[in-house]
Scaffold this active site. Structure first.
Site, PDB file in Angstrom:
ATOM      1  CG  HIS A 133      -1.619  -2.977   1.396  1.00 45.78           C
ATOM      2  ND1 HIS A 133      -2.636  -3.024   0.461  1.00 45.78           N
ATOM      3  CD2 HIS A 133      -1.352  -4.265   1.702  1.00 45.78           C
ATOM      4  CE1 HIS A 133      -2.960  -4.283   0.220  1.00 45.78           C
ATOM      5  NE2 HIS A 133      -2.196  -5.054   0.952  1.00 45.78           N
ATOM      6  CG  HIS A 174      -3.478  -9.249  -4.766  1.00 49.81           C
ATOM      7  ND1 HIS A 174      -2.603 -10.169  -5.259  1.00 49.81           N
ATOM      8  CD2 HIS A 174      -2.970  -8.902  -3.560  1.00 49.81           C
ATOM      9  CE1 HIS A 174      -1.621 -10.393  -4.396  1.00 49.81           C
ATOM     10  NE2 HIS A 174      -1.839  -9.624  -3.351  1.00 49.81           N
TER      11      HIS A 174
END
EC number: 6.3.5.3
Length: 746
Positions: A48, A95
């Site tokens: 990430h 998200h």
């Protein structure tokens, strides 16, 4: 610094680090890390944050154009010159994992995070879009995901005061466990007044501003870098909690502070919190920092150093300012009733020294933590999955001619094609009064740039079904569709931000999808002159229940969402998709094909899921778009609407619904009727032309050399194809407008 009970390679594995990564950390430090240091590396070296499994391919994307003011990776978001001394900052991010477990807060904090990326550059956000994927709506969990995500976007975005002006939503059972929530934001800033995400100047103070720090979101970046599994619910603390009213205060305070000219650098605390912002800013400025963690305002007592460092509590910024301006800076944040605490100073060590109550708890080199520095970079193996060759065997002749009335009704009531009214009515689309798309829809969102005759034109596009069938072609089609939407709205495509949503990158078949998508994106972006300004990679959108071996079929459709920014140079040449008057002639611009491959008609009505991507030719697409630009520039057409999902049938219906009109068209006998009506071959646009302009339109199109044909006219009555009413207007509009609400009310 405490060295007792140092963590082991087993501890590293629990934090998501590979054995070889643990050894590399030992080499970098020249010793074994303590737990705080190991936690730092685990989040900063997660996929990430580090893009360790994707960066080698991301670097192949085109990044240059005369309008680019900040290249990919240089700042918090992309920055493009739009003229008149103004620039647009824009970006898209995901998200996904938080939204899978806690849809409301997952989506809400995604909206908050993407807007902070924009205003940390000194830009005031003026528009938001979102790209959403959910599972089969007959599944209660999918309905729960959707209701929560939409409420989260509305709850945060509406209160924050930035309009949500567009987006897209798809449904498929592959998203049942892993919904995708991609948030896009764009803002305006004066050229020369852009704030940077950097740190330098020995002795300059380092401030944390905004909300207090809590235990929400700890190891959120690591959580986002693993498959969703049966154990994921135990990681709910990795989901952040947002406060849009606090963010509004932070927006105004940040812009005011930036305007003082005293800010050296400013960065949002998103993924990985304090450690990410301190390391990235320090590495960029080739300096270091001394940080006092006990000075960080906290919401909970006795937080451990690693918790303070890794917390992803929302509405926080790290700000480095010129020494001597402390009182001025603090006064501004005090006025807005926000925390503003000095937590450190800049030094020239290029290392980060973290102290807790005077004790050194971590000592790490900034550059070795970050993307482009010492973070690991992997060249993953990839291989073509077996299904790819099977899909190519599809033969249109295996599909019998359908009941056309039944197909017409099916498509007008399919969740992937119906009106999103249930969704967008929950969003505030008019706050700020710049949105031009609410009552006069275009293929892309159009938002005026105040005090100019220009508008930003924005869209988010991707059909994951196409990308699965052929990643390179499917992703190129996503870029082309985004450009087509902008062109059909009267705009000029400028640049791209992307959100690359895939399964587990360690699976060669998944990584093959990723590589193919990047190749297709590169090819198309070069052709359309739309460099990639940045974005987000979201791997591990894959479920691994107990006793199930993860494979390409347990992943979501590869979904490389394209967020494209365009510019409408003259508001007087804005184009909308709605038919204007009965009697106007209808034309199809572009080349039709005898093709139903991968269409919604084939996939959901015929039940055939093994098919290649629809027809696509990049050169033909580009030429067609140039022709449509010319038509709009010369004001020869009354409406323009691209053909995509649902083909010509859905394009006709959507253009008719806006003003309660109908159409009467004839299909082309050179093609199968189902291919002509429902096929999704790319590179086509439906236009309407007034009688007064028809001769000039035909002359202009003939000169371009691009295929075009007359197909019928706008009527005041029902939806007629080849002399037959396939469905009454009243039934069609009811299905289109109300199906989604009916499904979600179950």
């Amino acid at each position: 610094m405490e060295t007792l009970q140092l963590p082991t390679v087993e501890t590293a594995a629990k934090l998501g680090l590979l054995p070889e990564e643990y050894e590399k950390i030992n080499q970098i430090l020249g010793r074994k890390p303590n737990f705080t240091e190991l936690s730092i590396f685990s989040v900063m070296w997660s996929e990430h944050c580090s893009y360790k499994n994707s960066i080698v391919w991301l670097k192949t994307l085109p990044k240059d154009s005369p309008r680019m003011l900040a290249k990919a990776g240089e700042e918090n978001a992309g920055l493009v010159d739009i003229g008149d001394g103004l620039a647009c900052s824009f970006k898209i991010e995901s998200h996904n994992h938080p939204s899978a477990l806690e849809p409301y807060q997952g989506a809400a904090t995604g909206v908050g995070g993407i807007n902070r990326d924009i205003f940390t550059m000194g830009a005031r956000p003026i528009a938001q879009l979102n790209s959403l994927r959910f599972g089969d709506l007959s599944n209660e969990r999918s309905r729960w995901h959707m209701r929560g995500v939409v409420r989260g976007i509305a709850g945060y975005g509406n209160a924050f005061g930035v309009p949500t002006v567009g987006g897209e939503i798809y449904f498929d059972e592959c998203y049942n466990v892993n919904p995708l929530v991609n948030a896009f934001s764009a803002g305006i800033v004066e050229v020369g007044k852009v704030a940077r995400a950097t740190s330098y100047g020995v002795g300059n103070p380092v401030y944390i501003v905004g909300s207090a720090t809590g235990k929400d979101g700890i190891h959120g970046a690591t959580f986002a870098s693993e498959d969703i599994s049966d154990k994921s619910n135990a990681k709910l603390p990795a989901v952040q909690v947002g406060d849009p009213f606090q963010e509004k205060l932070l927006l105004e305070a940040s812009l005011e502070v930036i305007a003082t000219g005293k800010v050296i650098g400013i960065q949002d605390m998103g993924a990985a919190g304090i450690i990410c912002s301190t390391s990235e800013m320090s590495a960029k400025g080739k300096h270091g920092m001394e940080i006092w963690l006990d000075k960080v305002p906290t919401r909970q007592a006795n937080m451990q150093p690693f918790e303070i460092l890794l917390s992803e509590s929302q509405e926080r910024m790290l700000v480095v300012v010129e020494k001597g301006s402390e009182a001025q800076i603090k006064a501004i944040f005090d006025k807005w009733d926000l925390n503003c605490e000095q937590i450190g100073v800049v030094n020239d060590t290029e290392r980060l020294h973290f102290f807790m109550n005077g004790e050194l708890v971590a000592d790490v080199p900034a550059d070795d933590l970050v993307l482009g520095g010492g973070a690991p970079v992997y060249h993953r193996e990839y291989s073509e999955p077996a299904y790819f060759a099977e899909f190519k065997k599809f033969d249109i002749n295996s599909i019998p001619q359908p009941d056309y009335k039944a197909v017409a009704k099916h498509l007008l009531s399919h969740p992937n094609l119906v009106s999103r009214r249930w969704v967008y009515q929950q969003y505030d689309s008019m706050v700020g009064t710049a949105n031009l798309s609410t009552n006069a829809p275009s293929d892309a969102a159009v938002v005026s740039v105040k005090n100019t005759d220009k508008a930003l034109v924005m869209t988010v596009d991707c059909n994951g079904r196409y990308v699965k069938s052929d990643p390179e072609t499917g992703c190129a089609m996503a870029v082309a569709e985004a450009a087509r939407n902008i062109v059909c709205s009267g705009g000029e495509p400028l640049a791209v931000t992307n959100n690359l949503n895939f399964g587990n990158p360690y699976l060669p078949e998944v990584y093959w999808q990723f590589v193919g998508s990047v190749k297709g994106m590169s090819k198309a972006c070069i052709k359309f002159g739309t460099p990639v300004t940045g974005g987000n990679v979201s791997f591990y959108n894959q479920s691994t229940p107990k006793n199930v071996v993860a494979g390409v079929e347990s992943a979501v459709f590869p979904t490389p969402t394209i967020g494209m920014l365009g510019l409408l140079h003259d508001l007087g040449k804005r184009m909308t998709l709605d038919f204007k008057a009965a009697g106007d002639r209808l034309y199809l611009v572009g080349k039709s094909q005898n093709d139903i491959a991968c269409s919604e008609y084939l996939y959901s009505y015929c039940g055939v899921k093994a098919a290649p991507a629809p027809y696509f030719d990049l050169e033909e697409e580009f030429a067609m778009q140039q022709a449509v630009k010319q038509l709009i520039d010369q004001k020869l057409i009354a409406s323009a609407h691209d053909l995509s999902d649902g083909g010509l049938w859905i394009a006709l219906a959507e253009s008719a619904f806006v003003r309660d009109l109908g159409f009467a068209v004839k299909t082309n006998a050179a093609f199968r009727k189902d291919a002509y009506l429902f096929g999704e071959a790319a590179g086509r646009v439906l236009v309407s032309v007034s009688a007064a302009q028809e001769q000039a339109f035909v002359s202009a199109m003939t000169a371009t050399g691009v295929n075009f044909e007359t197909i019928g006219e706008v009527t005041a009555k029902d939806f007629v194809v080849d002399g037959e009413t396939l469905i009454s207007y009243a039934e069609a509009k009811d299905l289109y407008n109300n199906t989604l609400e009916r499904l979600l009310s179950k």
